[in-house]
Scaffold this active site. Structure first.
Site, PDB file in Angstrom:
ATOM      1  N   ARG A 238       0.854  -1.179   0.000  1.00 53.08           N
ATOM      2  CA  ARG A 238       0.000   0.000   0.000  1.00 53.08           C
ATOM      3  C   ARG A 238       0.896   1.236   0.000  1.00 53.08           C
ATOM      4  NH1 ARG A 238      -3.298  -2.846  -1.520  1.00 53.08           N
ATOM      5  NH2 ARG A 238      -5.375  -3.336  -0.683  1.00 53.08           N
ATOM      6  N   GLU A 267      -3.802   7.693  -4.607  1.00 55.14           N
ATOM      7  CA  GLU A 267      -3.893   7.061  -5.920  1.00 55.14           C
ATOM      8  C   GLU A 267      -5.069   7.656  -6.676  1.00 55.14           C
ATOM      9  OE1 GLU A 267      -4.032   2.811  -5.715  1.00 55.14           O
ATOM     10  OE2 GLU A 267      -2.014   2.662  -4.855  1.00 55.14           O
ATOM     11  N   HIS A 286      -0.849   0.555  -9.893  1.00 59.53           N
ATOM     12  CA  HIS A 286      -1.535  -0.437  -9.063  1.00 59.53           C
ATOM     13  C   HIS A 286      -2.047  -1.598  -9.928  1.00 59.53           C
ATOM     14  CE1 HIS A 286      -3.765  -0.833  -4.977  1.00 59.53           C
ATOM     15  NE2 HIS A 286      -3.480  -2.034  -5.476  1.00 59.53           N
TER      16      HIS A 286
END
Length: 326
Positions: A238, A267, A286
């Protein structure tokens, strides 16, 4: 008899939608970007089930104001975007998709590690920009992966899968976790060390911990100052596990050799982030789990969780099993 009403916050692979269509009435958000919070809250208020993504904020307010909601199914392994305590208080089971991402994420971790070690992205840019004039003995020198030291922080399924791949490179493998795993040490030939020892000794450091209050900014200025100057950091966990300001200075000032990250905070990463200016940093959007096989299996698992919850059955993959305690 009317089918249960389900809100799905983004289009998932068709197999999941086909499974659901047999059992529920689908309200599907078709846009590329996730629904705004106000839209999410409004659509969930009339839903019996919710299928959501990491990009959706499923907080206490939303849960408490969704009187019909009986089950939440997350299309992801992580659940840090969901207020689990509030869901559990209302006896709402929360499903997720553990295990399915292990190999895809471990593979991608290695893709990032190798790319950073051998400067693959820089080399591609170098070539495309017409800078390749001839072969040279000092052009784009990287570092060897074979027989180097790999440090794995977080030794769950993904961390262990990364370690198994490292054996083929004859690496010395260190790991740190909140619990020691002697059976894994024997099976994989890994060494349990303190976090500080790992940070100081590893040539490559790979992060595989969940985001919790204890892991928030686990890697910051202090940790970067302890790393080898030739160290490379890999983050597929993360974004908030790493202090990004500290990461920027560590890379800019060449305190470490490089980094490769698949996750950022926030993000997506802002287009004006100074991290984007660094040549010794690889950033991907991601996509560690973005294999056809993994995303398809995730859709099946998410659908199975949702259907089970709406039918009053125990979720096959439940993140808060305490809801079933009497």
């Amino acid at each position: 008899m009317d089918k249960p009403h389900v809100f799905i916050t983004r289009r998932i692979p068709d197999i999941g939608l086909e499974m659901l269509s047999e059992h529920v009435e689908i309200d599907l958000w078709e846009e590329e970007l996730p629904p705004a919070y106000d839209v999410l809250r409004e659509r969930t208020q009339r839903a019996d089930g919710l299928l959501c993504l990491l990009t959706d904020r499923i907080d206490k307010e939303l849960i408490e104001n969704s009187a019909r909601l009986r089950v939440i199914s997350q299309y992801a392994v992580g659940i840090d975007n969901i207020d689990i305590e509030s869901a559990t208080k209302r006896k709402i089971p929360v499903g997720h998709t553990p295990g399915v991402l292990t190999d895809a994420t471990a593979d991608f971790t290695w893709a990032l590690l190798m790319s950073a070690a051998r400067r693959v992205v820089e080399a591609d840019t170098f070539t495309r920009e017409g800078k390749w004039k001839t072969w040279g003995p000092t052009i784009l020198l990287g570092v060897d992966v074979a027989r180097s030291i790999l440090g794995i922080i977080g030794f769950g399924r993904i961390g262990q899968a990364v370690a198994r791949r490292a054996k083929g490179f004859d690496m010395r493998i260190l790991y740190y976790d909140n619990k020691r795993l002697p059976e894994m040490e024997e099976t994989l030939g890994v060494e349990y060390v303190s976090l500080e020892t790992l940070i100081k000794e590893a040539d490559f450091i790979s992060l595989h911990v969940p985001l919790t209050p204890n892991t928030y900014h686990l890697i910051g200025e202090k940790e970067f100052s302890m790393m080898k100057k030739e160290a490379i950091l890999i983050n597929t966990a993360r974004g908030s596990v790493v202090d990004q300001e500290a990461l920027y200075h560590a890379l800019k000032d060449r305190k470490i050799r490089g980094a490769a990250i698949d996750v950022t905070d926030p993000e997506p990463i802002p287009s004006n982030s100074p991290l984007l200016e660094l040549p010794n940093l690889i950033i991907t959007p991601h996509v560690a789990s973005a294999s056809v096989q993994s995303r398809t299996k995730m859709a099946v698992m998410a659908a199975e969780n949702l259907i089970a919850g709406l039918q009053g059955k125990r979720l096959p993959f439940c993140a808060n099993p305490q809801v079933y305690e009497k």
